[in-house]
Design a protein around this motif. Sequence first.
Motif, PDB file in Angstrom:
ATOM      1  N   ILE A  57     -10.922 -10.990  11.709  1.00 17.21           N
ATOM      2  CA  ILE A  57     -10.418 -12.582  11.225  1.00 17.21           C
ATOM      3  C   ILE A  57     -10.350 -13.396  12.051  1.00 17.21           C
ATOM      4  CG2 ILE A  57      -7.657 -13.168   9.844  1.00 17.21           C
ATOM      5  CD1 ILE A  57      -7.461 -10.088   8.873  1.00 17.21           C
ATOM      6  N   ILE A  58     -10.141 -13.355  13.509  1.00 22.21           N
ATOM      7  CA  ILE A  58      -9.142 -14.545  14.258  1.00 22.21           C
ATOM      8  C   ILE A  58     -10.991 -14.983  14.601  1.00 22.21           C
ATOM      9  CG2 ILE A  58      -9.074 -14.431  16.746  1.00 22.21           C
ATOM     10  CD1 ILE A  58      -6.647 -12.984  16.022  1.00 22.21           C
ATOM     11  N   GLU A  59     -11.983 -13.946  14.751  1.00 22.67           N
ATOM     12  CA  GLU A  59     -13.436 -14.656  14.816  1.00 22.67           C
ATOM     13  C   GLU A  59     -14.018 -15.542  13.346  1.00 22.67           C
ATOM     14  OE1 GLU A  59     -17.475 -12.384  14.464  1.00 22.67           O
ATOM     15  OE2 GLU A  59     -15.992 -11.909  15.463  1.00 22.67           O
ATOM     16  N   THR A  60     -13.996 -15.019  12.898  1.00 19.67           N
ATOM     17  CA  THR A  60     -13.525 -15.723  11.025  1.00 19.67           C
ATOM     18  C   THR A  60     -13.301 -17.016  11.239  1.00 19.67           C
ATOM     19  OG1 THR A  60     -14.969 -14.155   9.854  1.00 19.67           O
ATOM     20  CG2 THR A  60     -14.330 -16.077   9.294  1.00 19.67           C
ATOM     21  N   GLY A  61     -11.773 -17.317  11.827  1.00 20.48           N
ATOM     22  CA  GLY A  61     -11.208 -18.027  11.358  1.00 20.48           C
ATOM     23  C   GLY A  61     -11.560 -18.796  12.856  1.00 20.48           C
ATOM     24  N   SER A 111     -10.495 -31.616  -0.168  1.00 24.98           N
ATOM     25  CA  SER A 111     -10.112 -30.480  -1.070  1.00 24.98           C
ATOM     26  C   SER A 111     -11.242 -28.985  -0.076  1.00 24.98           C
ATOM     27  CB  SER A 111     -10.491 -30.858  -2.350  1.00 24.98           C
ATOM     28  OG  SER A 111     -10.726 -29.826  -3.403  1.00 24.98           O
ATOM     29  N   PHE A 112     -10.751 -28.619   0.076  1.00 27.89           N
ATOM     30  CA  PHE A 112     -11.679 -27.436   0.087  1.00 27.89           C
ATOM     31  C   PHE A 112     -11.804 -26.132  -0.359  1.00 27.89           C
ATOM     32  CE2 PHE A 112     -11.260 -29.588   4.683  1.00 27.89           C
ATOM     33  CZ  PHE A 112     -12.355 -29.735   5.144  1.00 27.89           C
ATOM     34  N   GLU A 113     -11.221 -25.972  -2.403  1.00 19.72           N
ATOM     35  CA  GLU A 113     -11.371 -25.061  -2.821  1.00 19.72           C
ATOM     36  C   GLU A 113     -12.801 -24.836  -3.540  1.00 19.72           C
ATOM     37  OE1 GLU A 113      -9.145 -23.675  -6.113  1.00 19.72           O
ATOM     38  OE2 GLU A 113      -8.508 -25.296  -5.932  1.00 19.72           O
ATOM     39  N   GLU A 114     -13.173 -25.914  -3.117  1.00 17.52           N
ATOM     40  CA  GLU A 114     -14.815 -25.415  -3.933  1.00 17.52           C
ATOM     41  C   GLU A 114     -15.423 -25.068  -3.948  1.00 17.52           C
ATOM     42  OE1 GLU A 114     -15.339 -25.678  -7.489  1.00 17.52           O
ATOM     43  OE2 GLU A 114     -13.220 -26.482  -7.399  1.00 17.52           O
ATOM     44  N   MET A 115     -15.432 -25.323  -1.890  1.00 14.99           N
ATOM     45  CA  MET A 115     -16.232 -24.777  -0.825  1.00 14.99           C
ATOM     46  C   MET A 115     -16.358 -23.376  -0.132  1.00 14.99           C
ATOM     47  SD  MET A 115     -20.113 -24.904   0.400  1.00 14.99           S
ATOM     48  CE  MET A 115     -19.950 -26.470   0.070  1.00 14.99           C
ATOM     49  N   MET A 116     -14.918 -22.819  -0.210  1.00 13.54           N
ATOM     50  CA  MET A 116     -13.958 -21.902   0.866  1.00 13.54           C
ATOM     51  C   MET A 116     -13.704 -20.768   0.154  1.00 13.54           C
ATOM     52  SD  MET A 116     -12.853 -24.545   4.037  1.00 13.54           S
ATOM     53  CE  MET A 116     -12.783 -23.129   5.167  1.00 13.54           C
ATOM     54  N   GLU A 117     -13.764 -19.717   0.229  1.00 15.49           N
ATOM     55  CA  GLU A 117     -12.918 -18.919  -0.044  1.00 15.49           C
ATOM     56  C   GLU A 117     -11.585 -18.227  -0.024  1.00 15.49           C
ATOM     57  OE1 GLU A 117     -16.062 -14.966  -1.020  1.00 15.49           O
ATOM     58  OE2 GLU A 117     -17.236 -16.246   0.016  1.00 15.49           O
ATOM     59  N   PRO A 118     -10.537 -17.566  -0.804  1.00 14.71           N
ATOM     60  CA  PRO A 118      -9.291 -17.435   0.414  1.00 14.71           C
ATOM     61  C   PRO A 118      -9.885 -16.718   1.641  1.00 14.71           C
ATOM     62  CG  PRO A 118      -9.161 -16.774  -1.740  1.00 14.71           C
ATOM     63  CD  PRO A 118     -10.704 -17.331  -1.500  1.00 14.71           C
ATOM     64  N   GLU A 119     -10.322 -15.728   1.367  1.00 15.01           N
ATOM     65  CA  GLU A 119     -10.472 -15.368   2.640  1.00 15.01           C
ATOM     66  C   GLU A 119     -10.730 -15.860   4.118  1.00 15.01           C
ATOM     67  OE1 GLU A 119     -12.014 -12.259  -0.539  1.00 15.01           O
ATOM     68  OE2 GLU A 119     -12.079 -14.600   0.469  1.00 15.01           O
ATOM     69  N   SER A 120     -12.147 -17.142   4.100  1.00 13.88           N
ATOM     70  CA  SER A 120     -12.241 -17.827   5.137  1.00 13.88           C
ATOM     71  C   SER A 120     -10.580 -18.413   4.902  1.00 13.88           C
ATOM     72  CB  SER A 120     -13.494 -18.473   4.967  1.00 13.88           C
ATOM     73  OG  SER A 120     -13.299 -19.374   3.800  1.00 13.88           O
ATOM     74  N   VAL A 121     -10.227 -18.961   4.280  1.00 12.96           N
ATOM     75  CA  VAL A 121      -9.319 -20.467   4.962  1.00 12.96           C
ATOM     76  C   VAL A 121      -7.939 -19.351   5.554  1.00 12.96           C
ATOM     77  CG1 VAL A 121      -6.773 -21.598   3.560  1.00 12.96           C
ATOM     78  CG2 VAL A 121      -9.914 -21.946   3.002  1.00 12.96           C
ATOM     79  N   TRP A 122      -7.449 -18.493   4.908  1.00 11.83           N
ATOM     80  CA  TRP A 122      -6.686 -17.300   5.314  1.00 11.83           C
ATOM     81  C   TRP A 122      -7.304 -17.162   6.941  1.00 11.83           C
ATOM     82  CZ3 TRP A 122      -1.929 -19.080   4.727  1.00 11.83           C
ATOM     83  CH2 TRP A 122      -1.718 -18.633   3.123  1.00 11.83           C
ATOM     84  N   ALA A 123      -8.405 -17.141   6.815  1.00 13.13           N
ATOM     85  CA  ALA A 123      -9.176 -15.873   8.588  1.00 13.13           C
ATOM     86  C   ALA A 123      -8.515 -18.006   9.288  1.00 13.13           C
ATOM     87  CB  ALA A 123      -9.886 -16.407   8.577  1.00 13.13           C
TER      88      ALA A 123
END
Length: 142
Positions: A57-61, A111-123
């Motif tokens: 998660i941290i690496e992805t974040g 806005s990043f909603e259209e490009m990023m998934e919840p997983e990436s934002v929370w990471a």
Amino acid sequence: MFRTITSSFLLAIFAGAVYAHGNVVPSAVDVEGLPPLEEWGEENPYRDAEGETREKIIETGQRGYGQNCVNCHGLEAVSGGIAPDLRMLEPGFDDQYFITMVREGGKGMPSFEEMMEPESVWAIKTWLETKYEDAMAEKYGN
């Protein structure tokens, strides 16, 4: 003549302020290997992850931050003063505000909603929380 020079000078300053956030084009982040999320949620679902999962998660974040946030918020989340210093986001502090700003944009942020998934934002938020821990240790010598 003086008026023309002054006008040109002011225009240059204000033009710089308008473009200060840089040329940000949101890009998708590879979230393979992260625990899947079915919705955005209102608080960081990855905060209490442990072991290899937390490392992933941290690496992805960190990677996601580098792809999408660094131009405005600075290397290692240390802002140069134009955008908020994201190291100061205390873990758990207003996760809903964070996710809303990332999804919807505002106050100069796209806005990043259209490009990023919840997983990436929370990471990214999870990685930022490690920066808070580092900043506090540096500040208070812990």
